[in-house]
Design a protein around this motif. Structure first.
Motif, PDB file in Angstrom:
ATOM      1  N   TRP A 166      91.346  37.604  80.716  1.00 54.08           N
ATOM      2  CA  TRP A 166      92.705  37.096  80.921  1.00 54.08           C
ATOM      3  C   TRP A 166      92.707  35.588  81.115  1.00 54.08           C
ATOM      4  N   ALA A 167      91.666  35.056  81.753  1.00 55.41           N
ATOM      5  CA  ALA A 167      91.567  33.599  81.904  1.00 55.41           C
ATOM      6  C   ALA A 167      91.444  32.937  80.533  1.00 55.41           C
ATOM      7  N   GLU A 168      90.619  33.539  79.664  1.00 50.87           N
ATOM      8  CA  GLU A 168      90.463  33.004  78.309  1.00 50.87           C
ATOM      9  C   GLU A 168      91.757  33.146  77.522  1.00 50.87           C
ATOM     10  N   ARG A 169      92.426  34.259  77.713  1.00 45.58           N
ATOM     11  CA  ARG A 169      93.701  34.481  77.026  1.00 45.58           C
ATOM     12  C   ARG A 169      94.730  33.442  77.464  1.00 45.58           C
ATOM     13  N   THR A 170      94.791  33.196  78.768  1.00 41.22           N
ATOM     14  CA  THR A 170      95.735  32.203  79.289  1.00 41.22           C
ATOM     15  C   THR A 170      95.431  30.817  78.735  1.00 41.22           C
ATOM     16  N   GLU A 171      94.132  30.492  78.662  1.00 42.57           N
ATOM     17  CA  GLU A 171      93.733  29.195  78.124  1.00 42.57           C
ATOM     18  C   GLU A 171      94.146  29.057  76.662  1.00 42.57           C
ATOM     19  N   ARG A 172      93.981  30.133  75.903  1.00 40.55           N
ATOM     20  CA  ARG A 172      94.376  30.107  74.490  1.00 40.55           C
ATOM     21  C   ARG A 172      95.886  29.939  74.339  1.00 40.55           C
ATOM     22  N   VAL A 173      96.635  30.636  75.186  1.00 37.78           N
ATOM     23  CA  VAL A 173      98.098  30.537  75.122  1.00 37.78           C
ATOM     24  C   VAL A 173      98.547  29.119  75.431  1.00 37.78           C
ATOM     25  N   GLU A 174      97.942  28.523  76.471  1.00 36.78           N
ATOM     26  CA  GLU A 174      98.311  27.158  76.844  1.00 36.78           C
ATOM     27  C   GLU A 174      97.948  26.158  75.745  1.00 36.78           C
ATOM     28  N   GLU A 175      96.784  26.359  75.104  1.00 34.83           N
ATOM     29  CA  GLU A 175      96.387  25.482  74.011  1.00 34.83           C
ATOM     30  C   GLU A 175      97.333  25.642  72.822  1.00 34.83           C
TER      31      GLU A 175
END
Length: 241
Positions: A166-175
């Protein structure tokens, strides 16, 4: 030794924990025998419920564990066994149900409850927390699979924890948001002024001598036309006005 210690066919101790401990203290080699009956769970239940000074919580945990060990049939049979155990022992269905929850969601606490080191209520509270966390994790994994199947697969395969995914997913969404913001500002700065220049003498007044950067060439115009064609196609696909 008058009463040998009883093992199940897999060599696990069924009866005689106290005697085993006494033998260890006295440095005496205990005698063993293997249970060869057909009702292993029933044997464990009868042996353990004969113990003195056990609480209702301990009795319920013993009964639930015995039912679990002997359970072979479908769910309806399981429910009948639980009810039968309740009727035979006088232990409420509610307490046995709590014990079943501990068995399913906090199995490491079963022996502590049976041995009296932990009360059933305390173990049940921990089991409920574990159950809630498990359900929450299942929901989060299902949502992750909808949003990013590849990340969900990595969680299932053990390459990532659910929290890490989920941390990686959040980072991808923000990018992705950042890139969309930059792209939108760029197009807002370029396309509307270009459209406004249509039908005016802006193009005929272009002077390379006043260019703030690299002068515009016919090649630049060709690339710009290609970009506008691509932009139009994307707008159609996205059904934008």
């Amino acid at each position: 030794m008058i009463h040998p210690l009883v093992l199940d066919p897999q060599g696990r101790l069924l009866d005689g924990r106290g005697r085993l401990k006494a033998c260890e203290i006295a440095s005496v080699e205990p005698a063993f025998l293997t249970y060869e009956g057909s009702d292993l769970g029933g044997y464990v239940l009868s042996v353990n419920l004969r113990r003195r000074n056990i609480t209702k919580g301990q009795a319920a945990m013993i009964a639930a564990k015995a039912r679990s060990d002997s359970e072979q049939g479908p769910r309806s049979d399981s429910e009948h066994t639980t009810r039968s155990v309740s009727e035979q022992t006088g232990i409420s269905l509610g307490r046995i149900s709590q014990s079943n929850t501990v068995l399913q969601h906090a199995a490491d606490l079963v022996e502590a409850v049976i041995g009296g080191a932990m009360g059933l209520d305390e173990a049940y509270a921990i089991a409920r927390e574990n159950k809630a966390k498990a359900n929450s994790a299942e929901v989060q994994l299902a949502r992750l699979r909808e949003e990013d199947p590849a990340l969900a697969d990595r969680v299932v395969e053990g390459d990532l924890t659910l929290a890490g995914a989920w941390a990686e997913r959040t980072e991808r969404v923000e990018e992705d948001k950042r890139q969309r913001r930059v792209a939108t500002r760029l197009l807002d700065e370029v396309v509307p002024p270009l459209a406004q220049a249509r039908g005016t003498r802006t193009f005929s007044r272009y002077d390379p001598a006043f260019a703030s950067g690299t002068p515009i060439t016919r090649e630049t115009i060709t690339h710009a036309l290609t970009a506008l064609a691509e932009m139009e196609q994307v707008w159609q696909e996205r059904e934008l006005p």
